[in-house]
Design a protein around this motif. Structure first.
Motif, PDB file in Angstrom:
ATOM      1  N   GLU A  25      28.977   3.785  16.233  1.00 25.54           N
ATOM      2  CA  GLU A  25      28.617   4.700  15.143  1.00 25.54           C
ATOM      3  C   GLU A  25      28.038   3.933  13.958  1.00 25.54           C
ATOM      4  N   GLN A  29      24.347   4.375  12.430  1.00 26.17           N
ATOM      5  CA  GLN A  29      24.157   4.653  11.000  1.00 26.17           C
ATOM      6  C   GLN A  29      23.185   3.646  10.392  1.00 26.17           C
ATOM      7  N   SER A  85      23.408  10.186   4.758  1.00 22.93           N
ATOM      8  CA  SER A  85      23.248  10.735   6.103  1.00 22.93           C
ATOM      9  C   SER A  85      24.607  10.776   6.785  1.00 22.93           C
ATOM     10  N   ASN A  86      24.719  11.679   7.736  1.00 23.67           N
ATOM     11  CA  ASN A  86      25.957  11.819   8.501  1.00 23.67           C
ATOM     12  C   ASN A  86      25.575  11.943   9.973  1.00 23.67           C
ATOM     13  N   SER A  88      27.489  12.095  12.572  1.00 24.28           N
ATOM     14  CA  SER A  88      28.362  12.926  13.404  1.00 24.28           C
ATOM     15  C   SER A  88      27.929  14.385  13.423  1.00 24.28           C
ATOM     16  N   ASN A  89      27.290  14.865  12.357  1.00 24.24           N
ATOM     17  CA  ASN A  89      26.804  16.248  12.381  1.00 24.24           C
ATOM     18  C   ASN A  89      25.288  16.334  12.183  1.00 24.24           C
ATOM     19  N   TYR A  90      24.605  15.205  12.361  1.00 25.43           N
ATOM     20  CA  TYR A  90      23.143  15.152  12.283  1.00 25.43           C
ATOM     21  C   TYR A  90      22.604  15.795  11.009  1.00 25.43           C
ATOM     22  N   SER A  91      23.074  15.288   9.885  1.00 22.72           N
ATOM     23  CA  SER A  91      22.639  15.883   8.629  1.00 22.72           C
ATOM     24  C   SER A  91      22.268  14.823   7.592  1.00 22.72           C
ATOM     25  N   THR A  93      22.133  14.786   3.298  1.00 26.63           N
ATOM     26  CA  THR A  93      22.430  15.484   2.049  1.00 26.63           C
ATOM     27  C   THR A  93      21.594  14.853   0.949  1.00 26.63           C
ATOM     28  N   ILE A 111      20.421  20.026   8.059  1.00 23.13           N
ATOM     29  CA  ILE A 111      20.757  19.732   9.450  1.00 23.13           C
ATOM     30  C   ILE A 111      19.467  19.317  10.166  1.00 23.13           C
ATOM     31  N   THR A 113      16.975  18.887  12.999  1.00 18.65           N
ATOM     32  CA  THR A 113      16.705  19.571  14.262  1.00 18.65           C
ATOM     33  C   THR A 113      15.813  18.747  15.185  1.00 18.65           C
TER      34      THR A 113
END
Length: 139
Positions: A25, A29, A85-86, A88-91, A93, A111, A113
């Protein structure tokens, strides 16, 4: 001692697997961050519900930095913001706290896509509907 052996084996395996997963992970990242901070980004398309407001972002450049800061620049006027960025939830902010339109429309959790090294497609659900954002890296 023999009765504790299965527990110790389980503990060692669990710790090892968790460490490996965390290492993967962290590497993911790092790759995402590297792709984002390498270059200047522009808004290719911004749909606010069914309204195409892409032209509001014309001539804006976005520079994302590894320290979590971002600047939105038009002409020589830069507006400071933050991003994260995250994986784990593909986002992603983003937040431009002192921005007016159109940059304040970038604030929120997006999110992802679809993406590649030179483009990102993302969406955000708001009280007014779904916003769709396409960013591309300048050549």
């Amino acid at each position: 001692m023999k009765k504790y052996l299965p527990f110790f084996t389980f503990l060692v395996l669990t710790t090892t697997l968790f460490s490996c997963k965390k290492a993967v992970e962290n590497k993911q990242q790092d790759l995402i961050t590297s792709a984002i901070v390498d270059g200047i980004w522009v808004v290719d398309q911004y749909l606010e519900g069914t309204n195409n407001i892409s032209s509001d972002f014309l001539n804006y450049d976005f520079k994302f930095n590894a320290d979590g800061t971002v600047s939105g620049t038009k002409a020589s006027n830069a507006t400071a913001g933050t991003w994260s960025s995250n994986i784990s939830n593909y986002s992603i902010t983003s937040n431009f706290p002192s921005a007016n339109d159109p940059l304040q429309k970038m604030n929120g959790v997006w999110i992802i896509t679809d993406s590649y090294w030179d483009f990102v497609k993302a969406e955000m659900t708001t009280s007014g509907g779904k916003n769709i954002l396409h960013l591309r890296k300048k050549p």
